[in-house]
Design a protein around this motif. Structure first.
Motif, PDB file in Angstrom:
ATOM      1  N   SER A 125       0.828  -1.211   0.000  1.00 29.77           N
ATOM      2  CA  SER A 125       0.000   0.000   0.000  1.00 29.77           C
ATOM      3  C   SER A 125       0.858   1.255   0.000  1.00 29.77           C
ATOM      4  O   SER A 125       0.581   2.218  -0.727  1.00 29.77           O
ATOM      5  N   LEU A 126       1.908   1.241   0.820  1.00 22.11           N
ATOM      6  CA  LEU A 126       2.809   2.399   0.837  1.00 22.11           C
ATOM      7  C   LEU A 126       3.496   2.552  -0.516  1.00 22.11           C
ATOM      8  O   LEU A 126       3.696   3.667  -0.995  1.00 22.11           O
ATOM      9  N   ALA A 127       3.829   1.410  -1.145  1.00 21.86           N
ATOM     10  CA  ALA A 127       4.501   1.464  -2.443  1.00 21.86           C
ATOM     11  C   ALA A 127       3.589   2.067  -3.503  1.00 21.86           C
ATOM     12  O   ALA A 127       4.044   2.827  -4.366  1.00 21.86           O
ATOM     13  N   ILE A 128       2.283   1.727  -3.447  1.00 20.40           N
ATOM     14  CA  ILE A 128       1.342   2.310  -4.411  1.00 20.40           C
ATOM     15  C   ILE A 128       1.300   3.824  -4.242  1.00 20.40           C
ATOM     16  O   ILE A 128       1.360   4.585  -5.211  1.00 20.40           O
ATOM     17  N   GLY A 129       1.239   4.274  -2.974  1.00 21.62           N
ATOM     18  CA  GLY A 129       1.258   5.710  -2.705  1.00 21.62           C
ATOM     19  C   GLY A 129       2.547   6.341  -3.190  1.00 21.62           C
ATOM     20  O   GLY A 129       2.542   7.404  -3.825  1.00 21.62           O
ATOM     21  N   PHE A 130       3.644   5.669  -2.922  1.00 16.93           N
ATOM     22  CA  PHE A 130       4.954   6.162  -3.337  1.00 16.93           C
ATOM     23  C   PHE A 130       5.012   6.296  -4.857  1.00 16.93           C
ATOM     24  O   PHE A 130       5.467   7.307  -5.391  1.00 16.93           O
ATOM     25  N   PHE A 131       4.474   5.276  -5.542  1.00 13.92           N
ATOM     26  CA  PHE A 131       4.448   5.292  -7.007  1.00 13.92           C
ATOM     27  C   PHE A 131       3.674   6.509  -7.506  1.00 13.92           C
ATOM     28  O   PHE A 131       4.164   7.289  -8.322  1.00 13.92           O
ATOM     29  N   MET A 139       6.988  13.593 -13.332  1.00 14.67           N
ATOM     30  CA  MET A 139       6.405  13.874 -14.644  1.00 14.67           C
ATOM     31  C   MET A 139       5.732  15.242 -14.687  1.00 14.67           C
ATOM     32  O   MET A 139       5.561  15.809 -15.758  1.00 14.67           O
ATOM     33  N   GLY A 140       5.304  15.740 -13.536  1.00 20.35           N
ATOM     34  CA  GLY A 140       4.597  17.010 -13.523  1.00 20.35           C
ATOM     35  C   GLY A 140       3.227  16.947 -14.173  1.00 20.35           C
ATOM     36  O   GLY A 140       2.667  17.957 -14.560  1.00 20.35           O
ATOM     37  N   LEU A 141       2.670  15.733 -14.315  1.00 18.66           N
ATOM     38  CA  LEU A 141       1.326  15.603 -14.875  1.00 18.66           C
ATOM     39  C   LEU A 141       0.302  15.884 -13.781  1.00 18.66           C
ATOM     40  O   LEU A 141       0.612  15.773 -12.600  1.00 18.66           O
ATOM     41  N   PRO A 142      -0.938  16.260 -14.157  1.00 19.63           N
ATOM     42  CA  PRO A 142      -1.950  16.475 -13.126  1.00 19.63           C
ATOM     43  C   PRO A 142      -2.232  15.171 -12.367  1.00 19.63           C
ATOM     44  O   PRO A 142      -2.251  14.099 -12.968  1.00 19.63           O
ATOM     45  N   SER A 143      -2.466  15.309 -11.059  1.00 21.42           N
ATOM     46  CA  SER A 143      -2.687  14.110 -10.248  1.00 21.42           C
ATOM     47  C   SER A 143      -3.957  13.390 -10.675  1.00 21.42           C
ATOM     48  O   SER A 143      -4.084  12.184 -10.505  1.00 21.42           O
TER      49      SER A 143
END
Lengths: 354, 304
Positions: A125-131, A139-143
């Protein structure tokens, strides 16, 4: 005021009083709080259902309402922090399911103690958040786009992996495995105080609210969260680690997803792999009703908690009033609109009262 | 002020051994006149791909002095700031801080070396209270371990006293900084830089969006920062504001240095003329004069 000219000139005024400041009443002070709209809304909803539903005021109903609120609230708190930090996360709903699936399937396949699965699930779960966070800052793309992609990928992976591993859309039961009872105590127990059943998630929820409030208002990291959401460019210019702050916030939502996922798993002993879709919006709605600004830089954890409480009261209140449950979505929508309008109005008043 | 103008030395001769004897405006800066420049750029260039954003620009900043950088839009002022404040690195020339050659990797590094930049957008977070903005990025804490927390009482009190020391009297440090006037915000940003021990203060167009009165207030604080012994880089396109407070002037035009003068060497009129483009302006006035009497197009029927 007439004596102001004749007033003897003191070299230094007492620091906390300024003659140009009208006495700022407690009411004014309250008006400046982000939670105000949500609190007014919560009181209104409470009064409304107390009148229309007889059983709403019973203690047992109250604990049911609190439980429903806590299952949204546990995620609404980190989501609110993330929104104050200026970002969105659309993957939270399915991430909860992912967390439960990972925990359950890892324990089952490895025939390990379920606590091992719980630990692996936390890391995942932390890794997904980290990703999410790293892709965002790199990337500077919109979240919105990034987490929408994560949402879709997780949805697919939840179903795909579950079918691949257990051959069905739900996981195999882990109820008879080692460590299950102790894990259930931590994540899904209930305690009876008097006549009231208190589910452990309520405790977790309140603890998270307290922790998040402490972080937001009393730590450097909290200052950075407000700054990252309020004006990331300015924050960077004065040396705030904006990228690190945002990644940490995404990992915070990962933590929330883990906690709620474990609750889902240990409330029963299997997980449906298709669950969770759409819940991400509920968390965001709770945060917005609670006074979080969509554009970031403003809001509170307590507000998000009150937002979750409004959700819980409406959800269960409709049942107690014996209405068709389909009306729930309508109420939620109306509540969102009203709360947002009220918040906007309150904020304008608060800022005008300089 | 008349004493200030007696500065025989050219601004970029690269002779720090013989600086101008300048009068100390405060006791604190008495010794600063004999020191080497705090920041010195010589022949600095910056390229973005094949675009020459800045070429061969020299500038020196001394303690207790104000160096003005003047130029039109696109003249390279922002690029120059970004190099000094650590956002970008220069591609050629030398950049010295306290006589040592330097290359700044980040704004944080610049801050650590005593260079604080106040940007045009002021680097404030509008919805946060004044006191939180004042300490943003350098918040004092108390307690330890998990109980390490913001020292909010000190933060509020310091903000209030520091602003008052600069002569800024805010009604309430708890109000969101977005609700105070542009001039006040600029002053808070300057006070913040001074409080955090900046030796060099870089100000990006501090008076650009302000009215006459507020500009005056801001210039007063710029002078106050100078008197406190800081070296100030004032970026502006207003020669009148620059001449009021500046000790030396560097003119930029299309990325190159168009002139560099000490205050004694140049009058306001000359500075304004150079700044406005000199001969270009005369040409423009010529063109405008011709354009003001439009010739009717041939072939178009004229309504009588």
């Amino acid at each position: 005021m007439s004596g102001s000219l004749a007033r003897p000139t003191t070299p230094a005024d007492p620091p906390e009083q300024d003659e140009r400041l009208l006495h700022r009443s407690t009411l004014r002070r309250l008006l400046g709080r982000p939670e105000l709209g949500a609190v007014v809304g919560a009181v209104a909803v409470f009064v409304f259902f107390s009148v229309v539903a007889d059983s709403f005021l019973q203690l047992s109903s109250l604990s049911t309402v609190l439980y429903a609120s806590s299952t949204i609230g546990i995620m609404a708190v980190p989501v609110a922090l993330l929104m104050i930090g200026g970002e969105f996360d659309l993957s939270t709903g399915v991430a909860v399911t992912t967390s439960a699936l990972v925990s359950s399937m890892f324990s089952y396949q490895m025939t390990a103690n379920v606590w091992v699965g719980v630990g692996v699930s936390l890391l995942t779960s932390l890794a997904i958040g980290f990703f999410n966070g790293v892709v965002l800052v790199r990337m500077g793309l919109p979240s919105f786009i990034i987490t929408l992609a994560t949402f879709l990928m997780l949805t697919g992976m939840n179903l795909g992996f579950t079918k691949l591993i257990s051959g069905k859309v739900s996981t195999k039961t882990i109820g008879d495995m080692e460590g299950f009872e102790s894990a259930r105590k931590v994540f899904a127990s209930q305690h009876t105080i008097g006549d009231v059943n208190i589910k452990v998630t309520i405790v977790w929820w309140l603890a998270l609210v307290a922790l998040a409030t402490w972080i937001l208002l009393r730590t450097r990291a909290g200052n950075w969260v407000f700054a990252a959401g309020g004006n990331a460019h300015a924050a960077r210019a004065v040396g705030v680690p904006v990228a690190r702050t945002k990644i940490a916030l995404y990992m915070g939502t990962g933590f929330g997803a883990w906690m709620l996922g474990q609750h889902l798993l240990f409330s029963f002993d299997t997980v449906q792999s298709g669950e969770g879709v759409g819940n991400e919006l509920l968390y965001i709605i709770a945060a917005v009703i609670g006074g979080c600004l969509m554009t970031g830089g403003y809001g509170s954890a307590i507000g998000a908690a009150v937002g979750a409480l409004i959700f819980g009261m409406t959800n269960k209140g409709i049942v107690y009033a014996q209405w068709d449950a389909d009306w729930f979505k309508y109420f939620l929508g109306a509540m969102l609109l009203l709360a947002t309008l009220l918040n906007a109005w309150v904020r304008k008043r608060a800022e005008a009262s300089k | 002020m008349s004493e200030r103008e007696q500065q025989p030395q050219g601004p970029d001769e690269g002779a720090p051994a013989n600086p101008a004897p300048r009068p100390a405006s405060t006791g604190a800066s008495a010794a600063t006149g004999a020191e080497a420049p705090l920041v010195e750029l010589s022949d600095v260039s910056k390229y973005y791909g094949n675009v020459k954003a800045l070429e061969g620009v020299s500038l020196e900043v001394r303690a207790g002095e104000i160096s003005c950088v003047l130029g039109d839009n696109g003249a390279g002022k922002s690029t120059l700031i970004k190099i000094i404040s650590g956002l970008h690195q220069h591609d050629a020339g030398t950049f010295r801080i306290d006589v040592q050659t330097a290359r700044l990797g980040s704004p944080r590094e610049a801050l650590d070396r005593g260079i604080a930049t106040v940007y045009q957008d002021l680097a404030v977070v509008p919805l946060m209270p004044v006191w939180r903005n004042f300490f943003l990025g350098s918040e004092p804490t108390k307690g330890r371990g998990p109980l390490r927390r913001l020292d909010t009482a000190t933060m509020r009190e310091t903000t209030r006293t520091e602003l008052r020391r600069m002569g800024i009297d805010l009604r309430d440090v708890d109000q969101p900084i977005g609700t105070i006037s542009g001039g006040e915000r600029q002053c808070v940003a300057i006070a913040r830089a001074v409080y955090f021990g900046a030796k060099v203060l870089v100000l990006d167009e501090p008076t650009a969006a302000l009215g006459v009165k507020q500009s005056g207030v801001v210039l007063k604080y710029v002078a106050a920062a100078r008197d406190a012994g800081l070296g100030v880089v004032l970026i502006t396109h207003n020669p009148h504001h620059a001449y009021l407070v500046g000790d030396r002037f560097v003119l930029l035009k299309r990325g190159a240095m168009a002139g560099s003068h000490a205050k004694a060497e140049i009058t306001l009129d000359e500075l304004t003329r150079q700044m406005a483009g000199g001969s270009e302006l005369e040409e423009l006035s010529h063109e405008l004069a011709r354009a003001s009497t439009p010739t009717p197009r041939p072939g178009r029927p004229t309504a009588e």
